[in-house]
Design an enzyme around this catalytic site. Structure first.
Site, PDB file in Angstrom:
ATOM      1  N   LYS A  10       0.849  -1.206   0.000  1.00 42.36           N
ATOM      2  CA  LYS A  10       0.000   0.000   0.000  1.00 42.36           C
ATOM      3  C   LYS A  10       0.873   1.240   0.000  1.00 42.36           C
ATOM      4  CE  LYS A  10       0.847   1.258   4.481  1.00 42.36           C
ATOM      5  NZ  LYS A  10       1.613   2.436   4.873  1.00 42.36           N
ATOM      6  N   ASP A 137      -2.477  -1.624  10.150  1.00 41.77           N
ATOM      7  CA  ASP A 137      -2.568  -1.638   8.690  1.00 41.77           C
ATOM      8  C   ASP A 137      -3.037  -2.985   8.138  1.00 41.77           C
ATOM      9  OD1 ASP A 137      -1.583   0.912   8.714  1.00 41.77           O
ATOM     10  OD2 ASP A 137       0.394   0.406   7.905  1.00 41.77           O
TER      11      ASP A 137
HETATM   12  O1  C5P Z   1      -0.451  -1.143  14.765  1.00 40.05           O
HETATM   13  P1  C5P Z   1       0.974  -1.398  14.441  1.00 40.05           P
HETATM   14  O2  C5P Z   1       1.559  -2.526  15.247  1.00 40.05           O
HETATM   15  O3  C5P Z   1       1.243  -1.533  12.992  1.00 40.05           O
HETATM   16  O4  C5P Z   1       1.738  -0.092  14.895  1.00 40.05           O
HETATM   17  C1  C5P Z   1       3.132  -0.061  15.003  1.00 40.05           C
HETATM   18  C2  C5P Z   1       3.515   1.132  15.867  1.00 40.05           C
HETATM   19  O5  C5P Z   1       3.242   2.343  15.154  1.00 40.05           O
HETATM   20  C3  C5P Z   1       2.754   1.257  17.178  1.00 40.05           C
HETATM   21  O6  C5P Z   1       3.380   0.540  18.195  1.00 40.05           O
HETATM   22  C4  C5P Z   1       2.824   2.749  17.434  1.00 40.05           C
HETATM   23  O7  C5P Z   1       4.075   3.100  17.948  1.00 40.05           O
HETATM   24  C5  C5P Z   1       2.747   3.337  16.036  1.00 40.05           C
HETATM   25  N1  C5P Z   1       1.377   3.699  15.638  1.00 40.05           N
HETATM   26  C6  C5P Z   1       0.784   4.812  16.196  1.00 40.05           C
HETATM   27  N2  C5P Z   1      -0.479   5.182  15.816  1.00 40.05           N
HETATM   28  C7  C5P Z   1      -1.148   4.461  14.892  1.00 40.05           C
HETATM   29  C8  C5P Z   1      -0.554   3.326  14.286  1.00 40.05           C
HETATM   30  C9  C5P Z   1       0.713   2.973  14.683  1.00 40.05           C
HETATM   31  O8  C5P Z   1       1.382   5.490  17.038  1.00 40.05           O
HETATM   32  N3  C5P Z   1      -2.358   4.847  14.529  1.00 40.05           N
END
Ligand code: C5P
Length: 300
Positions: A10, A137
């Site tokens: 993406k 994501d």
């Molecule tokens: O959700 P995911 O594990 O992909 O997110 C990875 C990191 O990115 C999270 O631990 C956080 O630090 C950051 N993040 C965030 N806000 C979001 C998505 C991700 O701060 N909406």
């Protein structure tokens, strides 16, 4: 017996980031567009859970239980009281730690592949629920096309896309950690009044019309200053693509992959050549969007 699922990368054509929440995440208005670069996840019954990976960046992919593909298999098995005794093989074409949801793609791919192999027949809603638990994501990787993600990005509304967009992607010679980029965003915005993230109507209209000029005028990424702060050389890559004729140049998600929107296929080839000769990136790829979400391509 095996099942293979193909899952797209993406690019975020808009990534509006709000202030940090008490849970450490950020509220987003995240306009995802799936692009035609794919990972393939093949699942085969095995004695225990095992992950392997092939592809140019395979050495950087963790093969332990932190891999989102392994976590997806475990999560689905746990819901249905099954033993996740499978071999997950990832044929990786999406850049690793590149801001193109490569890890998320593998999570969504493994989930759909295991659901098919085990015949669990989980509903779409259930699969999306597991995806959201795996990462912000991951639901979009399952759905593909184009969607507006709100909340931490996991709540999706499908968007209409009225044409094909031509993109060029420049891969950097090292990755960027998503949490580190969000932390840098927090540092750069400390003491500032960070507005609520809102999707741009101009951008949604440009997608619906399939108009690359209008989309180029509307793209934005609030994480770009943070990614550039941690990886200043990306400014040279962005400039090389712009000089090569790109309509828009931006960091993809948390980076460090840079994304270039072009007018048509011919212009994409020219921009790709300009980036290749600039010496500012490791590899360059062209791809069209939108691409379909995770789908079963082979089973035996
Ligand atoms: O959700 P995911 O594990 O992909 O997110 C990875 C990191 O990115 C999270 O631990 C956080 O630090 C950051 N993040 C965030 N806000 C979001 C998505 C991700 O701060 N909406």
């Amino acid at each position: 017996m095996s099942v293979t699922v193909r899952v797209p990368a993406k690019v975020n054509v808009q990534l509006a980031v709000g202030a940090v929440r008490p849970d450490g995440f950020h509220d987003l208005a995240n306009v995802f567009l799936a692009v035609g670069l794919y990972d393939e996840v093949t699942v085969t019954p095995a004695d225990g859970l095992r992950v392997t990976c092939e592809g140019p960046d395979a050495a950087q992919v963790p093969l332990d239980r932190t891999n989102l593909a392994a976590r997806a298999a475990e999560a689905l098995a746990a819901r249905y009281g099954l033993d996740p005794a499978v071999h997950l093989h990832i044929a990786k074409d999406i850049p690793v730690a590149g801001g193109m949801a490569g890890g998320s793609a593998d999570g969504a791919g493994a989930l759909l592949a295991c659901d098919t192999l085990w015949g669990t027949n989980a509903s779409r809603a259930e699969l999306l629920d597991i995806c959201a638990e795996l990462g912000s994501d991951v639901p979009f990787s399952l759905v593909g096309g184009a969607a507006l993600g709100t909340g931490r990005g996991e709540r999706l509304r499908t968007l209409e896309v009225g044409g094909t967009f031509h993109w060029v992607f420049a891969m950097a010679d090292r990755g960027l950690s998503t949490p580190a980029v969000f932390r840098e965003f927090d540092r750069l915005t400390e003491g500032l009044d960070v507005p609520e993230p809102v999707a741009s109507q101009e951008l949604l209209d440009a997608l619906a019309k399939g108009d690359p000029g209008a989309l180029a005028a509307a793209v934005s990424n609030d994480l770009q200053p943070a990614a550039l702060s941690l990886f200043p050389e990306l400014a040279d890559t962005l400039a090389a693509g712009r000089d090569g004729g790109a309509l828009a140049a931006l960091v993809s998600g948390s980076g460090p992959t840079t994304a270039f929107l072009t007018r048509d296929a011919e212009s994409a080839v020219k921009v790709a050549e300009a980036l290749e000769t600039s010496g500012t990136c490791r590899t360059v790829r062209t791809a069209t969007a939108p691409a379909p979400g995770a789908s079963v391509v082979a089973g035996s």
